[in-house]
Design a protein around this motif. Structure first.
Motif, short mmCIF file in Angstrom:
data_model
loop_
_atom_site.label_atom_id
_atom_site.label_comp_id
_atom_site.label_asym_id
_atom_site.label_seq_id
_atom_site.Cartn_x
_atom_site.Cartn_y
_atom_site.Cartn_z
N ILE A 493 0.85 -1.20 0.00
CA ILE A 493 0.00 0.00 0.00
C ILE A 493 0.88 1.25 0.00
CG2 ILE A 493 -1.78 1.28 1.23
CD1 ILE A 493 -2.71 -1.42 0.07
N ASP A 494 1.93 1.25 0.83
CA ASP A 494 2.87 2.38 0.85
C ASP A 494 3.42 2.65 -0.53
OD1 ASP A 494 2.59 2.70 3.60
OD2 ASP A 494 4.41 1.57 4.09
N PHE A 495 3.81 1.59 -1.21
CA PHE A 495 4.41 1.74 -2.54
C PHE A 495 3.42 2.35 -3.53
CE2 PHE A 495 5.43 -0.04 -6.76
CZ PHE A 495 6.66 0.57 -6.94
N LYS A 496 2.20 1.85 -3.55
CA LYS A 496 1.20 2.37 -4.48
C LYS A 496 0.91 3.84 -4.21
CE LYS A 496 -1.09 -2.08 -5.28
NZ LYS A 496 -2.33 -2.88 -5.08
N LEU A 497 0.86 4.21 -2.94
CA LEU A 497 0.57 5.60 -2.59
C LEU A 497 1.75 6.51 -2.90
CD1 LEU A 497 -1.40 4.99 0.72
CD2 LEU A 497 -2.32 5.86 -1.45
N MET A 498 2.95 6.00 -2.76
CA MET A 498 4.13 6.80 -3.12
C MET A 498 4.17 7.04 -4.63
SD MET A 498 6.21 7.95 -0.72
CE MET A 498 7.97 7.89 -1.09
N VAL A 499 3.79 6.05 -5.41
CA VAL A 499 3.77 6.22 -6.86
C VAL A 499 2.72 7.26 -7.25
CG1 VAL A 499 3.27 5.10 -9.07
CG2 VAL A 499 4.67 3.92 -7.36
N ALA A 500 1.53 7.16 -6.65
CA ALA A 500 0.47 8.12 -6.95
C ALA A 500 0.89 9.53 -6.52
CB ALA A 500 -0.82 7.72 -6.23
N SER A 501 1.56 9.62 -5.38
CA SER A 501 2.02 10.92 -4.88
C SER A 501 3.09 11.51 -5.79
CB SER A 501 2.58 10.77 -3.46
OG SER A 501 1.60 10.27 -2.58
N GLN A 502 3.92 10.64 -6.37
CA GLN A 502 4.96 11.10 -7.28
C GLN A 502 4.36 11.69 -8.55
OE1 GLN A 502 8.34 10.69 -6.09
NE2 GLN A 502 8.46 12.39 -7.52
N GLU A 503 3.28 11.12 -9.00
CA GLU A 503 2.61 11.66 -10.18
C GLU A 503 2.12 13.08 -9.90
OE1 GLU A 503 -0.40 8.79 -10.89
OE2 GLU A 503 0.99 7.28 -11.70
N PHE A 504 1.61 13.30 -8.67
CA PHE A 504 1.15 14.64 -8.34
C PHE A 504 2.34 15.59 -8.16
CE2 PHE A 504 -0.53 17.98 -5.51
CZ PHE A 504 -1.62 18.38 -6.28
N ALA A 505 3.45 15.10 -7.64
CA ALA A 505 4.65 15.93 -7.53
C ALA A 505 5.08 16.44 -8.91
CB ALA A 505 5.79 15.12 -6.89
N ASP A 506 4.95 15.58 -9.90
CA ASP A 506 5.30 15.97 -11.27
C ASP A 506 4.37 17.09 -11.75
OD1 ASP A 506 7.10 15.49 -13.41
OD2 ASP A 506 5.53 14.45 -14.51
N LYS A 507 3.10 17.02 -11.35
CA LYS A 507 2.14 18.06 -11.73
C LYS A 507 2.50 19.40 -11.08
CE LYS A 507 -1.81 15.03 -12.62
NZ LYS A 507 -3.21 14.68 -12.22
N ILE A 508 2.96 19.35 -9.85
CA ILE A 508 3.35 20.60 -9.19
C ILE A 508 4.47 21.27 -9.97
CG2 ILE A 508 4.32 21.62 -7.09
CD1 ILE A 508 3.04 19.38 -5.48
#
Length: 625
Positions: A493-508
């Protein structure tokens, strides 16, 4: 008589009759020692393995943060190879210097959300909720308000009701900011992230400008050695011995009870024992506090037997429940005209100019600390349906093995299922290359988008190693640090959420006005064929995740479960041993959405208060207080 900021020699140290000994002169340890020594009837001895470094600019100058990692002031620990990270082993810096890790950290000063601490109390640790801790948080700090111009220019917004005004630790907004900070708030606003105007009052969700642990006049690091110890070094009942490496607790049986009678340590190559009729307070941090318990015979009998150590107190929780903020560092190339810390390291003339500005005006690049911060709930960029599915998956896994489902796990799952408005992921943007895996190219300028997972499901352990070459394990043997990053159902779960969070970091990073200073993403590299499609960060997250240097939980409070669920009670007394407490990050039962140093200072203040309360009760009848 004591009185020298560097402490005493070993002969004079051993002549004192101590009521309390603090093992570890670090972040919380020096808080405890300083507060206890306010009572003249208490004599406190502090044993610290490192040495003072009051005048080392690598420590004192804020803009030189990070230069001491891996240095002589660092224990230089490392994890075991991590399957969840593709077999990588990570360095785990910890401070071996007076002041501990408070001398090495990046001086970020913030608190978690109200719910973070209330969860500790929900687990049965009475007195450790937000409301009960607030007086201790404020007691640590003297907050220096920025003027109106600073507030308008840098969004240095605050609510003074939630700050201390008379504490030893100085907190202030930076005098200088990296070129990206002027764009941070406006960029976040375009992505639906509001500026939090009161991020110390129980919710840090949103974007804000971070406070720092820095003195307002000299603009030097404010840390436990300079804030709590040095001003009180002349107290005759506050006795420091540096370069003293604690090897073992002296435990003796009285009837059916184990009692702490002293501490064994080495100094100058010689072994010594200091005895006392009182309490020992361990403040060795999340790595060395469980290590010291185990070499002293407190822990899991199987681990102790393998290390050649007799079991005195059977407690399998020692060294378990390790939680750590996992971090990624995405690198972007930025405008070549922007000055970065790498420029100062590469160009002696620039460094000299920055040093001169710092010395004469206490401003400029040498005062700059990463301050562009945002904490967000996952629901800001992950659909609620997906979060609910992840939480349901963990509930299903726990039903397969109910014995492994703990109250702590259920709190973490509830945060996903209930879509809580908590700071589940932190973003921090700064003009510097923070990645250990990306090498800066000559003539290029870089910035880093850091993201840190705040409430990890991944749980690991720190234990002493087994016997080697027929000799029983000692404190000289490096501990086995196994965070188990991204391992097990929770780790997935941590891994999946980190990947999703990284996608948003790219948007920032792709959003203006921040994007106006960014040339391109370089780590992971952006390729032309990926434009217009979503980049898959999965492999990169696994290959690049590192530690955020925030380990907690290895001697955690047991709460309602007592010794079955932890190592210390809510008064920080070690289960099964009289006269022994722990005061540091290891007692935290669940992680918080914050850089932990302000909380650890609060733990030190709370611990000292508890110890003094108990001292007063015992000695009130004798007329001594």
């Amino acid at each position: 008589m004591n009185g020298h900021p560097a402490g005493e020699n070993v002969e004079s140290f051993l002549k004192h009759k101590f009521t309390h000994i603090v093992v570890g002169g670090g972040t919380a340890g020096l808080v405890v020692a300083a507060r206890l020594s306010e009572n003249p009837n208490i004599t406190v001895g502090v044993l610290e393995a490192g040495v003072p470094a009051y005048d080392d600019p690598r420590i004192t100058v804020p803009g030189r943060f990070g230069e001491t990692l891996g240095s002589e002031y660092d224990w230089q620990f490392a994890t075991t190879p991590q399957p969840g990270l593709g077999g990588r082993s990570l360095p785990w810096p910890r401070g071996r210097v007076l002041g501990g890790t408070s001398a090495l950290n990046f001086m970020t000063w913030n608190r978690g959300c109200r719910e973070d601490y209330d969860a500790w109390e929900e687990l049965g640790n009475e007195g450790w909720g937000w409301d009960a801790l607030m007086p201790f948080f404020k007691k640590t700090e003297t907050f220096h308000e920025p003027d109106a111009e600073h507030q308008a220019l840098h969004k240095s917004i605050f609510d003074k009701d939630f700050h201390g005004t008379e504490g030893p630790l100085q907190s202030v907004y930076s005098a200088h900011y990296g070129a990206s900070h002027q764009h941070w708030h406006a960029t976040c606003h375009k992505l639906g992230i509001d500026t939090n105007s009161s991020h110390f009052s129980g919710s840090n969700v949103g974007c804000w400008t971070s406070l720092t642990g820095v003195t307002p006049d000299t603009r030097e690091r404010s840390y436990s050695a300079t804030a709590y110890y040095k001003p009180n070094a002349n107290r005759p009942n506050l006795v420091l011995l540096t370069d003293a490496f604690v090897k073992e607790l002296v435990l003796e049986k009285e009837g059916r009870e184990w009692v702490t009678k002293g501490v064994k340590f080495t100094h100058g190559g010689q072994e010594h024992v200091v005895r006392l009729d009182g309490e020992v307070i361990i403040s060795g941090g999340s790595v060395q506090s469980p290590q010291l318990l185990e070499v002293s015979g407190i822990g899991n009998p199987e681990i102790l037997k393998a290390a050649g150590i007799e079991t005195k107190v059977d407690n399998p929780n020692v060294g378990e429940h390790l939680q750590e903020h996992m971090m990624t560092a995405m690198i972007v190339e930025i405008d070549s005209s922007i000055v970065t810390p790498e420029d100062l390291r590469a160009d002696p003339a620039l460094a000299e100019a920055a040093d001169k500005e710092y010395a004469l005006k206490q401003t400029g690049p040498r005062t700059a600390i990463p301050s562009s911060v945002s904490y967000l709930p996952f629901s800001h960029f992950v659909p609620s349906k997906e979060l609910h599915a992840l939480g349901s998956h963990l509930l299903a896994e726990s039903k397969k093995d109910p014995a492994r489902s703990t109250p702590r796990d259920r709190i973490l799952v509830d945060r996903l299922l209930a879509d809580k408005n908590l700071g589940q992921i932190e973003y921090n943007f700064d003009v510097s290359n923070y990645s250990p895996y990306f090498k800066s190219l000559p003539g290029k300028k870089y910035a880093t988008m850091l993201q840190m997972l705040q409430y990890p499901f991944s749980k690991g352990s720190i234990h002493i190693p087994a016997i080697k070459d027929g000799k029983k394990t000692t404190m000289d043997d490096k501990p086995v640090i196994d965070p188990r990053y991204y391992s097990g159902p929770g780790g997935e779960i941590d891994f999946k959420l980190m990947v999703a969070s990284q996608e948003f970091a790219d948007k920032i990073c792709a959003m203006r006005p921040l994007a106006d200073i960014i040339v391109s993403r370089v780590y992971p590299p952006a390729s032309t064929q990926d434009k217009g499609t979503n980049f898959d960060f999965s492999d990169w997250v696994r290959e690049s995740t590192i530690t955020d240097w925030h380990p907690i939980g290895t001697c955690s409070m047991g709460g309602k479960e007592g010794i079955k669920g932890g190592v210390v009670d809510n008064r920080l007394r070690v289960y099964g041993v009289k006269g022994l407490r722990i005061a540091d990050a290891s007692i935290m039962p669940l992680h918080i959405a914050a850089h932990p140093q302000a909380t650890i200072y609060g733990i030190g203040e709370k611990a000292a208060s508890l110890i003094l309360e108990d001292w007063e009760k015992v000695h009130a009848s004798s007329g001594q207080s």
